[in-house]
Design a protein around this motif. Sequence first.
Motif: not given
Length: 439
Positions: A342, A402-403
């Motif tokens: 992430p 979760g980027s």
Amino acid sequence: MRTPPKPHNGLRPKALRPSLNTRRAQLDMAGILLVLLATMVLLGWFGIGNLVHALTFPGRLTGAFLITVAFTTLLAAGAVLDYWVRHSFQHSGLAVLIGVFAALLADTLLLLRTVKNGDLLLFKVLFAVLTAGAAWALYAVWRTSVTVPAPKRVAAALVVSSALAVTNFGYQNLYLPYRREARPLITLVVGKAVLRKDRKAFTVPVDITLQNHADVGFYVLGTEVHVMGEQVRLSRKDRLRQQWRRDAEQIAQSSGETNPLSRREIHQSGQLVEAKPWMQPGDWIEPSDTFTTRQVVELPMDTQYDQLAFYATASLARKDQIVLDPPVKFVTTSWSGDGNVPKWVKDQQKKGTDSLLYRARVHENNKIDETIRQPHFVTVAWLFGTHGAAVQSSITHTDDNGSSQPSGEELRELVTRYGLVDLSGGPLELTLWDIKAQQ
């Protein structure tokens, strides 16, 4: 001379009954049947799933309500055939009217819930179409001049049932998210230090206790305990006011570290001595239960530190708001360059904080949200660096992965929806003199 009243056979005059002599009447009957049967299938599917699998009482109550409405729409679908074709039941028109009204109420509430909680466009469109269809069906039945016996009683029954449905919807979507959150408690106790046989090092036991006094259980997403070593330098004379101000600015800019504002002590940032997990990810603690473990820290006798500070943290999720699909697997590290890392973990990596990442599938606590939302995963990061350690968790769907860093509002929504709880114990600070004196 008075005209004698016409005999009444208990049925409405056939002239007022709808017939299938016109194309419009045929389309009306087919459309109403389609709306009722589609609503029955969808509500029955959601209702049985919620009644059997929902983790909360309001969720199962919603399932019972949906099953009741599905059964009502099934009866109404049968009444449609009698009202338009057979003309054998006196109040079949009223049965159709009530069934269509119940379908409209349920479809509207599910549409609102889907707009609020869902992220799949398919179900938003589906419930919008069903709601519009039920509204049209209600108008189509009403314009046939349905005879309503005791209209006040029927209206009162519809109002009461509508109020109960709206109350249950509001309870789940408005009250529950803002009720008082349950929080377990972490306590730390440092035991008596033990000198090693070669007298070159000593060990310090640390007892960590997790107490759950709440009436709900918690999944353990991640835990860590770490020890910080601190050197304490003292000034020979009172420090200047400008130096105090500089210390105050460092306190304001620090994240979680407790710095002293001292007349003689010159603060130096602590260094990470040791860090380790103290519970396995994916474990859980039941209501009114207690978990205790002992961790041991070993230091050389000639250690450079003057004080030790002990910390313990944990990331949890409520078992009544989430279903964790074990195991919580290790997936990657922050320094591996993996594309699954992430963005917020990469940002921490740039600041010198390393991370181990774990991931597991999570499910909603009811059939409705499980269906109208994309598959979601929990990512747990064990963060550690020279100046401390911590665990953090986030829940994202498959497309996001979760980027991006969740905003403050998104974080609050995660806490509300999934019952995420971050706990911390400490700092428990002891001087090396106190520790060695216990040997």
